[in-house]
Design a protein around this motif. Structure first.
Motif, PDB file in Angstrom:
ATOM      1  N   ALA A 152      25.662  10.682   1.207  1.00  0.00           N
ATOM      2  CA  ALA A 152      24.354  10.449   0.596  1.00  0.00           C
ATOM      3  C   ALA A 152      23.577   9.383   1.366  1.00  0.00           C
ATOM      4  O   ALA A 152      22.364   9.504   1.564  1.00  0.00           O
ATOM      5  N   GLN A 153      24.283   8.330   1.806  1.00  0.00           N
ATOM      6  CA  GLN A 153      23.628   7.284   2.586  1.00  0.00           C
ATOM      7  C   GLN A 153      23.141   7.820   3.923  1.00  0.00           C
ATOM      8  O   GLN A 153      22.029   7.501   4.374  1.00  0.00           O
ATOM      9  N   ALA A 154      23.973   8.650   4.569  1.00  0.00           N
ATOM     10  CA  ALA A 154      23.567   9.238   5.848  1.00  0.00           C
ATOM     11  C   ALA A 154      22.351  10.146   5.666  1.00  0.00           C
ATOM     12  O   ALA A 154      21.440  10.157   6.504  1.00  0.00           O
ATOM     13  N   LYS A 155      22.336  10.897   4.570  1.00  0.00           N
ATOM     14  CA  LYS A 155      21.199  11.772   4.301  1.00  0.00           C
ATOM     15  C   LYS A 155      19.938  10.962   4.040  1.00  0.00           C
ATOM     16  O   LYS A 155      18.850  11.308   4.527  1.00  0.00           O
ATOM     17  N   ALA A 156      20.084   9.863   3.284  1.00  0.00           N
ATOM     18  CA  ALA A 156      18.925   9.009   3.011  1.00  0.00           C
ATOM     19  C   ALA A 156      18.407   8.367   4.297  1.00  0.00           C
ATOM     20  O   ALA A 156      17.194   8.284   4.519  1.00  0.00           O
ATOM     21  N   ASN A 157      19.328   7.919   5.155  1.00  0.00           N
ATOM     22  CA  ASN A 157      18.907   7.334   6.433  1.00  0.00           C
ATOM     23  C   ASN A 157      18.211   8.368   7.308  1.00  0.00           C
ATOM     24  O   ASN A 157      17.223   8.063   7.988  1.00  0.00           O
TER      25      ASN A 157
END
Length: 255
Positions: A152-157
């Protein structure tokens, strides 16, 4: 409204499916462990062995309880992007079961003279193995949660990088258009551009950013490259702004 309710029910059912599968798998594995214990594990009638068994399980319960508490107390201090942080906290039921396990073995160790039925010892083994299995399942659920959180963090970044890149590309294309309009309207600007070979550099820069129009994922190198081109065009506009006829050019562009 009916369509939205169907979508929401589908999302809820999809989110509950992994939990149901994990619970079912844990139950099947626990029953298999009980069957294996009753069929293949034989507890000797030796009093010394039973005392050693109970005190070993007692200290094992203390050890596993301590490790479990230390691990999840440390984990609970971390911040996660997802809202479902319950799996990253100490499970009170598991703690209670570990306490019951160590109390059970301690009481059985104290009452070894009166307890001669072997099923009490089998029950203690089943209790400890069951709590250990639940503890391992909790750790497994936590690691799965961390993996989802990283995704999720990678997608948000990635979304943030894409938004930032598109904003810079929009600015670059706008400045490119403004510079060409100035070159067509003002001969002095066009002469200055050709004299300093800025026109060739401008076209080269435009060709470098053009492939990014269809790019969906931007890494740090891409952002730095686009930012460098944007900075170069900003400097070029500031140079053109020094001309008396275009002294407020940069201000108009930023309006």
């Amino acid at each position: 409204m009916e369509l939205m309710s169907r979508v929401e029910r589908h999302k809820v059912s999809q989110s509950k499916l992994p939990t149901v599968l994990i619970s079912l798998g844990t139950s099947v594995l626990f029953l298999a462990m009980i069957y294996f214990m009753l069929v293949y594990v034989q507890i000797p009638d030796s009093l010394a062995f039973r005392q050693t068994l109970q005190i070993s399980l007692f200290f094992s319960s203390i050890l596993f309880l301590g490790l479990y508490l230390l691990a999840f107390i440390f984990v609970s201090t971390k911040k996660f992007n997802q809202t479902e942080e319950k799996v990253a906290r100490v499970n009170l039921y598991i703690v209670i079961l570990w306490v019951l396990s160590l109390l059970y073995h301690f009481i059985l160790w104290l009452a070894h003279d009166t307890v001669i039925i072997p099923y009490y010892y089998y029950g203690g083994l089943a209790l400890t193995w069951g709590v250990l299995l639940l503890t391992l399942v909790h750790f497994f659920a936590y690691f799965s949660f961390v993996r989802r959180d990283i995704r999720a963090q990678a997608k948000a970044n990635d979304l943030g990088n894409r938004r930032h890149a598109y904003e810079m590309l929009k600015r670059i294309f706008y400045m490119y258009q403004i510079i060409h309009e100035l070159m067509n309207k003002d001969a002095e600007v066009k002469h200055m551009m050709k004299w300093n070979h800025f026109d060739e550099k401008l076209e080269q820069m435009f060709l470098e950013v053009e492939p990014y129009i269809h790019t969906l994922s931007f890494n740090r190198e891409d952002l730095e490259h686009i930012l460098g081109i944007k900075a170069w065009m900003d400097n070029l506009l500031m140079i053109i702004e020094q001309h008396p006829l275009h002294h407020d050019l940069y201000k108009k562009i930023n309006m």
